[in-house]
Design an enzyme around this catalytic site. Structure first.
Site, PDB file in Angstrom:
ATOM      1  N   ALA A 282       0.928  -1.219  -0.144  1.00  0.00           N
ATOM      2  CA  ALA A 282      -0.235  -0.021   0.060  1.00  0.00           C
ATOM      3  C   ALA A 282       1.069   1.211   0.177  1.00  0.00           C
ATOM      4  O   ALA A 282       1.481   1.335   0.804  1.00  0.00           O
ATOM      5  CB  ALA A 282      -0.959   0.028   1.074  1.00  0.00           C
ATOM      6  N   ASP A 284      -0.145   4.632   0.579  1.00  0.00           N
ATOM      7  CA  ASP A 284      -1.186   5.331   1.086  1.00  0.00           C
ATOM      8  C   ASP A 284      -1.515   6.509   0.895  1.00  0.00           C
ATOM      9  O   ASP A 284      -2.264   7.106   0.802  1.00  0.00           O
ATOM     10  CB  ASP A 284      -1.435   4.866   3.137  1.00  0.00           C
ATOM     11  CG  ASP A 284      -1.650   3.583   3.108  1.00  0.00           C
ATOM     12  OD1 ASP A 284      -2.427   2.814   2.587  1.00  0.00           O
ATOM     13  OD2 ASP A 284      -0.613   3.015   4.082  1.00  0.00           O
ATOM     14  N   GLY A 286       0.298   8.141  -2.068  1.00  0.00           N
ATOM     15  CA  GLY A 286       0.462   8.148  -3.749  1.00  0.00           C
ATOM     16  C   GLY A 286      -0.767   7.493  -4.390  1.00  0.00           C
ATOM     17  O   GLY A 286      -1.164   7.661  -5.413  1.00  0.00           O
ATOM     18  N   TYR A 368      -5.798   0.091   8.998  1.00  0.00           N
ATOM     19  CA  TYR A 368      -4.744   0.732   9.582  1.00  0.00           C
ATOM     20  C   TYR A 368      -5.122   2.117  10.178  1.00  0.00           C
ATOM     21  O   TYR A 368      -5.988   2.959   9.421  1.00  0.00           O
ATOM     22  CB  TYR A 368      -3.675   0.817   8.846  1.00  0.00           C
ATOM     23  CG  TYR A 368      -2.410  -0.100   9.638  1.00  0.00           C
ATOM     24  CD1 TYR A 368      -2.239  -1.437   9.361  1.00  0.00           C
ATOM     25  CD2 TYR A 368      -1.441   0.637  10.393  1.00  0.00           C
ATOM     26  CE1 TYR A 368      -1.231  -2.287  10.102  1.00  0.00           C
ATOM     27  CE2 TYR A 368      -0.565  -0.154  11.045  1.00  0.00           C
ATOM     28  CZ  TYR A 368      -0.518  -1.570  10.764  1.00  0.00           C
ATOM     29  OH  TYR A 368       0.777  -2.341  11.349  1.00  0.00           O
ATOM     30  N   ASP A 568      19.200  25.562  -3.408  1.00  0.00           N
ATOM     31  CA  ASP A 568      18.098  25.665  -2.719  1.00  0.00           C
ATOM     32  C   ASP A 568      17.818  24.063  -2.389  1.00  0.00           C
ATOM     33  O   ASP A 568      17.590  23.211  -3.384  1.00  0.00           O
ATOM     34  CB  ASP A 568      17.029  26.151  -3.600  1.00  0.00           C
ATOM     35  CG  ASP A 568      15.696  26.074  -2.903  1.00  0.00           C
ATOM     36  OD1 ASP A 568      15.402  25.449  -1.776  1.00  0.00           O
ATOM     37  OD2 ASP A 568      14.888  26.583  -3.359  1.00  0.00           O
TER      38      ASP A 568
HETATM   39 CO    CO Z   1       2.385  -2.878  10.944  1.00  0.00          CO
END
Ligand code: CO
Length: 621
Positions: A282, A284, A286, A368, A568
């Site tokens: 996963a 999560d 993107g 989660y 930068d």
């Molecule tokens: Co875990």
């Protein structure tokens, strides 16, 4: 409104309308992202009120992803382009609809019946991003690879009983099931423990946190001032909480430290190769968007004390604004001793208590839950921490036989070994826009005439002058850390002022570098990266990691090997939380913590917290 403030509801609606009028997409097109298009730094110096929206759409009619920018003052759509070959993130609405489509499929219903499950209202199907494993039939298609569970009896845990080895494959563009992968029946785990309704312990006395005179910070719009710290709070449906223009007021002058800080990407590769479990990877941020999934926090539950909340605006897939009340929490916390000195010879004691400012948000992504916490300390330290909780992804296994890729966490349930890998992005501005980067290493010196007793520790500082040099891993043998400094700004001792990145808990990725997920998340193979700033380099796995073939983001950009000397500079830090779940993580995992710090290192001429007052005597023994 300030140019760095997140979009509000009116602006989101306007951008959606503008797209409908000027985007030329079909009427089934939906919105992946409507969020602030941040102004260029140079522009911000002279104009702090420009408002633009970044918009990304997916059009099922064509199967194409489009993105561009809406100039809100003129209602003009700019740079509108077909992002060729790219797949937009999976929207929440799409995620739910994909699961519903799978649940209604006769092949899936039959496979459930084979496993003794006939009440489909108890079944949960989640349409996870499919990744990219080079399968010809998935190329260019919008695919979800589903994972399935059966609700527990008490109805409070949709993730208790995994329907192992069963994976509907959904075409999200046409919203239909392509096939159902069934790798063989595994007994459904038995009913386990409810989450709620346990007898609660009775010996907890109230613990009240009161600030009778209120908090010590001030908030003007999104600008926060606290204990010499100043920063702006931002939000994006993809990144979630963003901090802008972080600086510390020193001797009356606001000294910049970071232009922008964010948790820019994360991936959770699971280590179980059996059946369809290799698809569990996963991203999560993107693939789904952390900001879309922020919780509304509750006073007295998520946060205690004198709390200030920032609300946020997200949107549904029609572009309709949705309010997230209490999306970002800010409060002060007592943090033990700041510093102390006891004069042994006259017993004179000076002790100062540390207080930290906490800015946080919590995202729920299916099973989660991730808390993202930022800490500001009175001594100039900036900390960041992830708190991971929720329900582990349990796989059903035949009783008494967990596989070699996981451990038993409940009867009939094993949890696969996995890693939570986060990539933080820091657009640095240590005392100004031009910074340089170096690595500190330490080593025991050999015995010699000048080191006759063998106690010498050699200090070495290596400049990381370009992007290919600045791809580094932690090394315990060298007590390694990294510095970002400004050679044009010297401290009282003639040294360039600097901040150092102090790693905390970490690990290296434990998967083959040629694994498809490894190629898509190349950033995870180095703990430390530094790049020359580019406005469109915000996400270390690239703008569109969903089903991407890999190689985008940091590995691609840094091939240019741009100079990092007085430039930068952007620093990327990879935080890998290696996770072998325990029985104690079931049925709900207590928070596990992982974080790191940025500490001033010669940025100040002395401890900047010498002026913190001692605690008032009535509270001090
Ligand atoms: Co875990």
């Amino acid at each position: 409104m300030h140019a760095l403030d997140p979009l509000n509801d009116i602006e989101i609606a306007q951008a959606a309308n503008c797209l409908h009028e000027q985007g030329g997409l079909s009427n089934t097109a939906w919105f992946e992202t409507i969020a602030l298009q941040e102004p260029l730094k140079e522009e911000l110096k002279t104009n702090t009120s420009r408002r633009e929206a970044f918009v990304c759409c997916y059009d099922p009619a064509s199967g194409q992803t489009w993105d561009g920018v809406v100039e809100l003052a003129t209602n003009k759509l700019k740079n509108w382009r077909h992002a060729v070959g790219m797949q937009a993130r999976i929207g929440i609405d799409e995620f739910i609809m994909g699961g519903d489509v799978a649940k209604a499929d006769p092949r899936f219903i039959a496979a459930c019946a084979l496993r003794g499950v006939t009440d489909m209202s108890k079944v949960l199907v989640e349409s996870w991003a499919a990744g990219n494993f080079g399968y010809k039939q998935e190329e260019g298609e919008r695919i979800a690879y589903c994972h399935c569970w059966v609700q527990n009896e008490s109805g409070d845990n949709p993730y208790e009983r995994n329907l192992a080895n069963l994976h509907p494959v959904v075409d999200l563009r046409r919203m239909k099931v392509i096939r159902v992968d069934d790798f063989g029946v595994v007994p459904l785990p038995p009913e386990g423990t409810p989450i709620k309704g346990k007898n609660t312990r009775k010996d907890l006395k109230p613990l009240e946190i009161t600030q009778p005179e209120g908090a010590s910070f001030t908030v003007e719009g999104k600008l926060v001032k606290w204990q010499n710290w100043e920063f702006r709070v931002g939000f994006h449906v993809r990144d979630g909480l963003i901090l802008h223009e972080i600086g510390y007021r020193d001797k009356g002058k606001l000294r910049p430290i970071m232009y922008r800080a964010s948790m820019a990407e994360m991936v959770v590769p699971y280590g179980d190769p059996r059946g369809g479990n290799y698809r569990r990877n996963a991203f999560d941020t993107g693939e789904y968007g952390i900001g879309q999934l922020l919780d509304s926090l509750a006073l007295g539950c998520d946060c205690v004390g004198d709390i200030f909340y920032f609300d946020a605006w997200r949107h549904d897939w029609h572009g309709k604004p949705q309010h997230i009340k209490n999306a970002i929490c800010m409060h002060e916390e007592d943090f033990g001793t700041l510093w102390k000195f006891t004069n042994t010879y006259d017993y004179d004691v000076t002790v100062k208590r540390s207080r930290r400012l906490v800015v946080s948000s919590v995202a729920t992504i299916g099973n989660y839950v991730y808390g993202f916490f930022w800490y500001f300390y009175q001594d100039g330290t900036i900390g960041t921490e992830v708190k991971a909780t929720g329900i582990p992804f349990g796989t059903a296994h035949p009783l008494g036989k967990p596989s070699q890729y996981g451990g038993a966490i409940a009867h009939g349930v094993e949890a696969s070994v996995h890693q939570h890998v986060f990539s933080y992005r820091f657009d640095m501005a240590v005392d100004g826009p031009r910074n340089s980067v170096s690595e500190m290493n330490f080593a025991a010196e050999p015995m010699s005439e000048t080191n006759p007793h063998g106690n010498a520790i050699a200090i070495s500082e290596t400049p990381l002058r370009s992007e290919l040099e600045a791809q580094r891993n932690m090394d315990l043998n060298a007590a390694r850390y990294w510095k970002v400094k400004n050679t044009e700004s010297l401290n009282a001792y003639g040294e360039p002022v600097s901040y150092k990145l102090v790693p905390g808990i970490n690990a290296v990725p434990l998967l083959h570098p040629d694994a498809p997920v490894a190629k898509r998340a190349g950033f995870m193979f180095k703990h430390f990266w530094a790049t020359a700033f580019a406005a469109d380099e915000l996400y270390p796995a690239g703008q569109y990691p969903n089903q991407h073939a890999g190689g985008d983001g940091l590995p691609r950009w840094t091939k240019a090997d741009r100079s990092l000397e007085q430039k930068d500079v952007v620093v990327w830090y990879t935080l890998n939380y290696h996770h072998m779940s325990r029985p104690e993580d079931w049925p709900v995992q207590p928070c596990v913590y992982a974080g790191f710090h940025w500490m001033p290192s010669g940025f100040f001429d002395e401890n900047p917290a010498m002026d913190v007052p001692s605690p008032t005597p009535k509270h001090c023994c």
